[in-house]
Design a protein around this motif. Structure first.
Motif, short mmCIF file in Angstrom:
data_model
loop_
_atom_site.label_atom_id
_atom_site.label_comp_id
_atom_site.label_asym_id
_atom_site.label_seq_id
_atom_site.Cartn_x
_atom_site.Cartn_y
_atom_site.Cartn_z
N GLY A 212 28.05 61.66 74.50
CA GLY A 212 26.76 61.00 74.38
C GLY A 212 26.72 59.69 75.15
O GLY A 212 25.73 59.35 75.80
N VAL A 215 26.51 60.41 79.10
CA VAL A 215 25.18 60.84 79.56
C VAL A 215 24.19 59.69 79.48
O VAL A 215 23.37 59.49 80.37
N ASN A 216 24.27 58.90 78.42
CA ASN A 216 23.35 57.77 78.29
C ASN A 216 23.66 56.69 79.33
O ASN A 216 22.76 56.01 79.83
N THR A 219 21.96 57.69 82.42
CA THR A 219 20.52 57.45 82.33
C THR A 219 20.19 55.99 82.62
O THR A 219 19.31 55.66 83.42
N CYS A 252 11.04 61.98 79.57
CA CYS A 252 11.86 61.75 78.38
C CYS A 252 11.23 62.38 77.14
O CYS A 252 11.90 63.02 76.33
N SER A 306 17.70 64.07 81.12
CA SER A 306 18.56 63.06 80.52
C SER A 306 18.39 63.02 79.00
O SER A 306 19.38 62.98 78.25
N GLY A 310 21.04 64.29 76.33
CA GLY A 310 21.53 63.15 75.56
C GLY A 310 21.19 63.24 74.09
O GLY A 310 22.04 62.99 73.23
N SER A 311 19.95 63.60 73.75
CA SER A 311 19.56 63.68 72.34
C SER A 311 20.29 64.82 71.62
O SER A 311 20.61 64.71 70.44
N LEU A 336 24.82 55.83 71.71
CA LEU A 336 23.72 55.64 72.63
C LEU A 336 23.90 54.37 73.46
O LEU A 336 23.67 54.35 74.67
N GLY A 339 26.74 53.68 76.17
CA GLY A 339 26.24 54.12 77.47
C GLY A 339 25.23 53.16 78.06
O GLY A 339 25.26 52.86 79.25
N SER A 364 25.09 57.22 88.46
CA SER A 364 24.60 58.17 87.47
C SER A 364 25.18 59.56 87.70
O SER A 364 25.58 60.26 86.75
N VAL A 368 27.60 61.68 84.99
CA VAL A 368 27.25 63.01 84.48
C VAL A 368 28.33 64.02 84.84
O VAL A 368 28.67 64.91 84.04
#
Length: 395
Positions: A212, A215-216, A219, A252, A306, A310-311, A336, A339, A364, A368
């Motif tokens: 997590g 990936v954040n 972003t 998003c 993203s 991410g979520s 979160l 990141g 970025s 990833v």
């Protein structure tokens, strides 16, 4: 979904506007305070560091308080920090106000995430999280571009004042939506704090926390520097900043909404399908950021991918931290924002190292790629649906 969940999302919208608004204000702040763009971009990292440290500290402090009192107290501190930030001419003072506001935001979000998980059945945490995070994505659609436009017309301080005013209906939403009683956080029969902290030794939890965060970070590496990418790389005027931010925010919202329907039972499919597309999108943006049409299109798709990926990973944090009913939200918040802190810092390093204005986009892509390698290695952890969540500690 229960009405209090949507009211919590209103408050998250106000705080999300503050967390992300600097993406459109960095050049203005740099000019006004006489600092470099890279230095001004670190205000985003300051907020994120405050969120990382503040999430577990504030959650531990408030774990036995009535939830309504906790949430209102955090909101009050948050608003006061923005008033001071709007008035100061000192970068160090502004930096400190961002950290203080982040502590308050972290405490609020940690309590809100736990409350949201308790408002729904145990197998619908992903849906609940998607609604709560919708407040954040709406902030990127409406609040952040609106803040960028307000900043372009009236200066960055006007945006700080606007966020302070946004906190007032957010407080009303908490009063109307959250019961006055203690809830599970105030349950004396709940687990001791040391038992909840011990969940952090679980290897599966560590894996999803790291994924997590990566990936954040990807972003925020680009998001924190979208404004100079729009103006300096694509050659568009300052008013286009709000347009690009709005497109990113719409993506998003779409991503978190769609992913929320699959994150509980099919998380592996979301990560396996969305992850490679996310990587490809960052590479494409790195190659075509100087083409306005490509920048506009990829702003939407990268926002969607993203937040979808991410979520979903943050939802896995809530599942893997099931034995920590008052601290699970703080673990998710910390993931979160590790990141969110690391991403802009890495992106700023690419700028100062001479990688050019597109350096954040390539950062970025690399982040990833690292996440995908890790996800492939531990795909049996990432892909577990609700029916597969076990209580053992070994991978």
């Amino acid at each position: 979904m229960p009405l209090p969940l949507y009211l919590l999302a209103v408050a998250v919208f106000a705080m999300g506007t503050s967390e992300f608004m600097l993406a459109g204000l960095v050049p203005d702040i740099a000019t006004d305070l006489g600092i470099s763009v890279a230095t001004a971009g670190l205000l985003t990292s300051a907020f994120a560091v405050g969120m990382i440290v503040g999430a577990p500290l504030m959650a531990a402090l408030a774990r036995t308080w009535p939830r309504r009192i906790s949430l209102l107290g955090f909101l009050g501190v948050f608003l006061a920090a923005h008033v001071v930030g709007a008035l100061t001419d000192s970068f160090p003072v502004l930096f400190v106000t961002r950290v203080v506001a982040a502590f308050a935001n972290a405490g609020f979000l940690a309590v809100a995430l736990t409350a949201a998980a308790d408002l729904v059945p145990a197998d619908r945490k992903g849906r609940a999280l998607s609604i709560l995070l919708a407040g954040t994505t709406v902030a990127t659609v409406v609040g952040v571009p609106g803040g960028a436009l307000l900043g372009a017309l009236h200066g960055w301080r006007a945006t700080f004042w606007a966020v302070a005013l946004l906190g007032l209906p957010a407080a009303l939403a908490v009063v109307r939506g959250i019961p006055a009683g203690p809830g599970r956080a105030g349950d004396p029969g709940g687990p001791f704090l040391r038992h909840e902290l011990a969940r952090l030794r679980r290897p599966r939890l560590i894996v999803v926390l790291l994924l997590g965060a990566l990936v954040n970070a990807a972003t925020f590496a680009t998001f924190a520097f979208l404004a100079p990418i729009v103006t300096d790389v694509a050659g568009l005027g300052p008013l286009w900043i709000s347009t690009v931010l709005a497109l990113f925010g719409l993506g998003c919202f779409a991503g978190v909404t769609v992913a929320g329907r699959f994150a509980d039972r099919h998380p592996g499919a979301v990560v396996a399908g969305g992850g490679p597309l996310l990587l490809g999108g960052w590479i494409a943006l790195g190659l075509t950021a100087d083409v306005p049409a490509a920048l506009l299109g990829l702003a939407f798709t990268q926002g969607a991918l993203s937040f979808a990926v991410g979520s979903t990973l943050i939802t896995r944090v809530l599942y893997e931290a099931t034995g920590a009913p008052t601290m699970a939200g703080s673990y998710a918040t910390a993931a979160l924002n590790v990141g969110a802190a690391a991403g802009p810092a890495i992106a700023a390093a690419t700028l100062t190292a001479g990688a050019g204005r597109s350096g954040p986009v390539w950062a970025s892509a690399i982040l990833v790629a690292l996440a995908l390698v890790l996800a492939l290695r531990f795909r049996h952890v990432v892909g577990r649906g609700t029916g597969e969540v076990r209580r053992d500690d070994a991978l």
